[in-house]
Design a protein around this motif. Structure first.
Motif, PDB file in Angstrom:
ATOM      1  N   ARG A  94       0.826  -1.209   0.000  1.00 31.91           N
ATOM      2  CA  ARG A  94       0.000   0.000   0.000  1.00 31.91           C
ATOM      3  C   ARG A  94       0.860   1.258   0.000  1.00 31.91           C
ATOM      4  NH1 ARG A  94      -3.702  -3.206   3.074  1.00 31.91           N
ATOM      5  NH2 ARG A  94      -2.576  -2.776   5.022  1.00 31.91           N
ATOM      6  N   THR A  95       1.925   1.244   0.787  1.00 33.71           N
ATOM      7  CA  THR A  95       2.835   2.399   0.827  1.00 33.71           C
ATOM      8  C   THR A  95       3.447   2.648  -0.544  1.00 33.71           C
ATOM      9  OG1 THR A  95       3.376   2.031   3.163  1.00 33.71           O
ATOM     10  CG2 THR A  95       4.956   3.302   1.852  1.00 33.71           C
ATOM     11  N   LEU A  96       3.870   1.590  -1.195  1.00 35.54           N
ATOM     12  CA  LEU A  96       4.497   1.724  -2.508  1.00 35.54           C
ATOM     13  C   LEU A  96       3.494   2.182  -3.556  1.00 35.54           C
ATOM     14  CD1 LEU A  96       7.016   1.464  -4.172  1.00 35.54           C
ATOM     15  CD2 LEU A  96       6.602  -0.998  -4.384  1.00 35.54           C
ATOM     16  N   VAL A  97       2.284   1.636  -3.518  1.00 35.06           N
ATOM     17  CA  VAL A  97       1.248   2.041  -4.477  1.00 35.06           C
ATOM     18  C   VAL A  97       0.939   3.526  -4.331  1.00 35.06           C
ATOM     19  CG1 VAL A  97      -1.191   1.794  -5.091  1.00 35.06           C
ATOM     20  CG2 VAL A  97       0.200  -0.242  -4.707  1.00 35.06           C
ATOM     21  N   GLU A  98       0.784   3.977  -3.088  1.00 37.07           N
ATOM     22  CA  GLU A  98       0.482   5.397  -2.854  1.00 37.07           C
ATOM     23  C   GLU A  98       1.579   6.287  -3.421  1.00 37.07           C
ATOM     24  OE1 GLU A  98      -0.038   5.804   1.314  1.00 37.07           O
ATOM     25  OE2 GLU A  98      -1.932   4.678   1.378  1.00 37.07           O
ATOM     26  N   TRP A  99       2.835   5.913  -3.211  1.00 40.30           N
ATOM     27  CA  TRP A  99       3.934   6.733  -3.729  1.00 40.30           C
ATOM     28  C   TRP A  99       3.962   6.724  -5.252  1.00 40.30           C
ATOM     29  CZ3 TRP A  99       8.519   5.831  -6.480  1.00 40.30           C
ATOM     30  CH2 TRP A  99       9.409   6.917  -6.524  1.00 40.30           C
ATOM     31  N   LEU A 100       3.729   5.565  -5.858  1.00 37.69           N
ATOM     32  CA  LEU A 100       3.727   5.491  -7.317  1.00 37.69           C
ATOM     33  C   LEU A 100       2.599   6.339  -7.910  1.00 37.69           C
ATOM     34  CD1 LEU A 100       4.533   1.717  -7.979  1.00 37.69           C
ATOM     35  CD2 LEU A 100       5.978   3.685  -8.517  1.00 37.69           C
ATOM     36  N   ARG A 101       1.474   6.362  -7.259  1.00 38.76           N
ATOM     37  CA  ARG A 101       0.361   7.173  -7.763  1.00 38.76           C
ATOM     38  C   ARG A 101       0.672   8.656  -7.676  1.00 38.76           C
ATOM     39  NH1 ARG A 101      -4.510   3.434  -5.205  1.00 38.76           N
ATOM     40  NH2 ARG A 101      -4.711   2.038  -7.020  1.00 38.76           N
ATOM     41  N   GLU A 102       1.544   9.033  -6.745  1.00 47.56           N
ATOM     42  CA  GLU A 102       1.964  10.440  -6.661  1.00 47.56           C
ATOM     43  C   GLU A 102       2.823  10.854  -7.848  1.00 47.56           C
ATOM     44  OE1 GLU A 102       3.984  10.833  -2.976  1.00 47.56           O
ATOM     45  OE2 GLU A 102       2.193  10.483  -1.738  1.00 47.56           O
ATOM     46  N   GLN A 103       3.340   9.865  -8.589  1.00 43.22           N
ATOM     47  CA  GLN A 103       4.192  10.150  -9.752  1.00 43.22           C
ATOM     48  C   GLN A 103       3.392  10.236 -11.046  1.00 43.22           C
ATOM     49  OE1 GLN A 103       7.023  10.875  -8.343  1.00 43.22           O
ATOM     50  NE2 GLN A 103       6.249   9.878  -6.472  1.00 43.22           N
ATOM     51  N   ALA A 104       2.070  10.342 -10.932  1.00 42.68           N
ATOM     52  CA  ALA A 104       1.216  10.447 -12.121  1.00 42.68           C
ATOM     53  C   ALA A 104       1.647  11.655 -12.953  1.00 42.68           C
ATOM     54  CB  ALA A 104      -0.242  10.585 -11.707  1.00 42.68           C
ATOM     55  N   GLY A 105       1.532  11.518 -14.248  1.00 38.18           N
ATOM     56  CA  GLY A 105       1.937  12.587 -15.153  1.00 38.18           C
ATOM     57  C   GLY A 105       3.295  12.344 -15.782  1.00 38.18           C
ATOM     58  N   HIS A 106       3.958  11.301 -15.345  1.00 37.54           N
ATOM     59  CA  HIS A 106       5.262  10.933 -15.915  1.00 37.54           C
ATOM     60  C   HIS A 106       5.138   9.533 -16.519  1.00 37.54           C
ATOM     61  CE1 HIS A 106       7.131  14.412 -14.033  1.00 37.54           C
ATOM     62  NE2 HIS A 106       6.545  14.069 -12.897  1.00 37.54           N
ATOM     63  N   PRO A 107       4.908   9.451 -17.821  1.00 36.29           N
ATOM     64  CA  PRO A 107       4.644   8.147 -18.443  1.00 36.29           C
ATOM     65  C   PRO A 107       5.821   7.193 -18.452  1.00 36.29           C
ATOM     66  CG  PRO A 107       4.856   9.873 -20.111  1.00 36.29           C
ATOM     67  CD  PRO A 107       4.833  10.555 -18.797  1.00 36.29           C
ATOM     68  N   GLN A 108       7.046   7.701 -18.288  1.00 39.12           N
ATOM     69  CA  GLN A 108       8.218   6.832 -18.258  1.00 39.12           C
ATOM     70  C   GLN A 108       8.996   7.134 -16.978  1.00 39.12           C
ATOM     71  OE1 GLN A 108       9.612   5.637 -22.588  1.00 39.12           O
ATOM     72  NE2 GLN A 108       9.910   7.807 -22.286  1.00 39.12           N
ATOM     73  N   LEU A 109       8.731   6.327 -15.960  1.00 43.23           N
ATOM     74  CA  LEU A 109       9.327   6.517 -14.649  1.00 43.23           C
ATOM     75  C   LEU A 109      10.588   5.666 -14.538  1.00 43.23           C
ATOM     76  CD1 LEU A 109       8.427   8.202 -12.190  1.00 43.23           C
ATOM     77  CD2 LEU A 109       7.391   6.113 -11.257  1.00 43.23           C
ATOM     78  N   LEU A 110      11.668   6.271 -14.079  1.00 42.15           N
ATOM     79  CA  LEU A 110      12.953   5.583 -13.973  1.00 42.15           C
ATOM     80  C   LEU A 110      13.391   5.548 -12.507  1.00 42.15           C
ATOM     81  CD1 LEU A 110      15.530   4.373 -15.318  1.00 42.15           C
ATOM     82  CD2 LEU A 110      16.410   6.722 -15.434  1.00 42.15           C
ATOM     83  N   LEU A 111      13.576   4.349 -11.983  1.00 40.12           N
ATOM     84  CA  LEU A 111      13.998   4.169 -10.595  1.00 40.12           C
ATOM     85  C   LEU A 111      15.188   3.237 -10.568  1.00 40.12           C
ATOM     86  CD1 LEU A 111      10.469   3.658  -9.004  1.00 40.12           C
ATOM     87  CD2 LEU A 111      11.791   5.779  -9.145  1.00 40.12           C
ATOM     88  N   LYS A 112      16.248   3.669  -9.876  1.00 39.98           N
ATOM     89  CA  LYS A 112      17.479   2.889  -9.854  1.00 39.98           C
ATOM     90  C   LYS A 112      17.885   2.581  -8.429  1.00 39.98           C
ATOM     91  CE  LYS A 112      22.198   3.257  -9.293  1.00 39.98           C
ATOM     92  NZ  LYS A 112      23.164   4.163  -8.670  1.00 39.98           N
ATOM     93  N   ASP A 113      18.092   1.298  -8.154  1.00 40.15           N
ATOM     94  CA  ASP A 113      18.648   0.855  -6.887  1.00 40.15           C
ATOM     95  C   ASP A 113      19.097  -0.590  -7.051  1.00 40.15           C
ATOM     96  OD1 ASP A 113      19.444   0.343  -4.326  1.00 40.15           O
ATOM     97  OD2 ASP A 113      17.494   0.679  -3.388  1.00 40.15           O
ATOM     98  N   PRO A 114      20.368  -0.902  -6.807  1.00 41.48           N
ATOM     99  CA  PRO A 114      20.830  -2.292  -6.920  1.00 41.48           C
ATOM    100  C   PRO A 114      20.084  -3.262  -6.012  1.00 41.48           C
ATOM    101  CG  PRO A 114      22.703  -0.793  -6.871  1.00 41.48           C
ATOM    102  CD  PRO A 114      21.485   0.026  -6.557  1.00 41.48           C
ATOM    103  N   ARG A 115      19.354  -2.751  -5.005  1.00 46.81           N
ATOM    104  CA  ARG A 115      18.600  -3.622  -4.101  1.00 46.81           C
ATOM    105  C   ARG A 115      17.251  -4.069  -4.670  1.00 46.81           C
ATOM    106  NH1 ARG A 115      20.246   0.952  -1.693  1.00 46.81           N
ATOM    107  NH2 ARG A 115      21.704   0.885   0.054  1.00 46.81           N
ATOM    108  N   ALA A 116      16.800  -3.451  -5.746  1.00 44.78           N
ATOM    109  CA  ALA A 116      15.420  -3.626  -6.202  1.00 44.78           C
ATOM    110  C   ALA A 116      15.047  -5.075  -6.485  1.00 44.78           C
ATOM    111  CB  ALA A 116      15.173  -2.766  -7.437  1.00 44.78           C
ATOM    112  N   PHE A 117      15.999  -5.877  -7.005  1.00 44.01           N
ATOM    113  CA  PHE A 117      15.643  -7.239  -7.398  1.00 44.01           C
ATOM    114  C   PHE A 117      15.256  -8.102  -6.210  1.00 44.01           C
ATOM    115  CE2 PHE A 117      20.053  -7.669  -6.221  1.00 44.01           C
ATOM    116  CZ  PHE A 117      20.162  -8.949  -5.703  1.00 44.01           C
TER     117      PHE A 117
END
Length: 355
Positions: A94-117
């Motif tokens: 839920r926390t992640l979904v809320e933050w992603l929805r705050e990024q609306a308006g940017h059709p190509q979102l780029l997030l970098k972190d070696p921990r993501a996998f």
């Protein structure tokens, strides 16, 4: 189950072992029109050109993985399962979904972190729920170069023994991360980019990756016209080159790392080749067995280190308690002295006496 609607656009997660070019590719993609949500992690002496990491994402991953804990690079075969377990908390999604929805308006979102996998599952669920297609771009750099680069950046003041042991751990963790990254990324669009290719000819490397991920750039990379990325990418960054001569690891680990490198390279041109996953499945079993043997061999060493740490902590706590007790005794003495002087002072005031 939320129906998948990619109306919000695409989410590109950049991953790969630290010191493998993830910052360079993220900086290039930002200049090609992808959006990295601010604020960003500030550059430092280990990465003066910048990390191109959203602070929120880094803090999110650190808080999540520290609960277990799981390291950014982790040799343990069970690390992925541990990370997946803590990320399965519905509040995390839920926390992640809320933050992603705050990024609306940017059709190509780029997030970098070696921990993501490590926590790809929650990213996949949250991306779908927020209306984005999740894609992965993984940077590839030979494990010897990664180990040497990490040694130069982080271990310059350590003993030779520690640096040798850390090199073995870094090679093993690189293999473990490769196995888990292949699993994490196989169910969707993915692209593998060699660090050497990115520095030598970034247009060809990122044109291929863009086609594999369905990205729209702000320039035609086939045109050859000057672009801001030309001023950003510096081939001189490629300081480490492949050589096992400077890394003292077992023959078995070296053979496993070389074969893992070959298979990950195969995915550069054929990212959906299922044969790679099949071979990795067998290699993961071999790796887990080797790790178990290593843990068994190091049992006495580990127990001795744990006992040393316990004794050190106990001694430090005792010293701190002694200092605090001394301070309290001194304070008590002050209060007793003040209390003994109080009656005579009160008497003088009561009878109007002067000293």
């Amino acid at each position: 189950m939320t129906s998948i609607d990619y109306a919000a656009g695409r989410l590109v997660l950049v991953t790969g072992s630290g010191r493998s070019g993830t910052s360079t590719v993220a900086g290039a993609l930002e200049r090609l029109g992808l959006h990295i949500p601010p604020p960003l992690i500030e550059a430092d002496e280990t990465n003066p050109r910048g990390f191109y990491e959203s602070k929120w994402v880094i803090d999110f991953h650190k808080e999540l993985l520290n609960r277990v804990p799981v390291r950014t690079i982790d040799t343990r075969p069970e690390a992925a399962a541990l990370a997946a377990g803590v990320a399965a908390d519905p509040d995390v999604r839920r926390t992640l979904v809320e933050w992603l929805r705050e990024q609306a308006g940017h059709p190509q979102l780029l997030l970098k972190d070696p921990r993501a996998f490590w926590v790809h599952g929650v990213w996949r669920e949250a991306a779908a729920e927020s209306g984005r297609e999740l894609t992965f771009l993984t940077m590839l750099r030979h494990p010897v170069e990664v180990a040497k680069s990490r040694d130069t950046a982080y271990l310059g003041d350590q003993t030779d023994e520690f640096r040798r042991q850390r090199a073995t751990a870094n090679i093993a963790a690189w293999c473990n991360a490769a196995f888990e990254t292949e699993i994490a990324t196989r169910d969707g669009r993915r692209a593998m980019v060699r660090y050497a290719d990115l520095l030598a000819d970034w247009r060809t490397a990122l044109r291929r990756a863009g086609e594999q991920l369905g990205l729209d750039y702000n320039a035609d990379l086939a045109s050859g016209e000057h672009h801001a990325v030309d001023d950003f990418i510096d081939a001189k960054l490629y300081r480490s080159h492949i050589s096992w001569d400077e890394i003292d690891v077992s023959d078995d680990l070296r053979a496993m790392a070389d074969r893992t490198w070959e298979l990950m390279n195969h995915l550069v041109d054929s990212p959906q080749d299922g044969a790679v996953g099949e071979e990795f499945a067998a290699m993961r079993v071999d790796y887990a067995r080797a790790h178990d043997y290593a843990v068994a061999i190091a049992t006495d060493h580990t127990k001795a280190r744990e006992a040393h740490v316990r004794r050190t902590v106990k001694a430090n706590v005792a010293r701190e308690h002694a200092r605090e007790l001394k301070r309290l005794h001194a304070r008590i003495a002050e209060l007793e002295a003040a209390a003994s002087a109080a009656p005579s002072e009160s008497g003088r005031k009561l009878f109007g006496r002067k000293g």
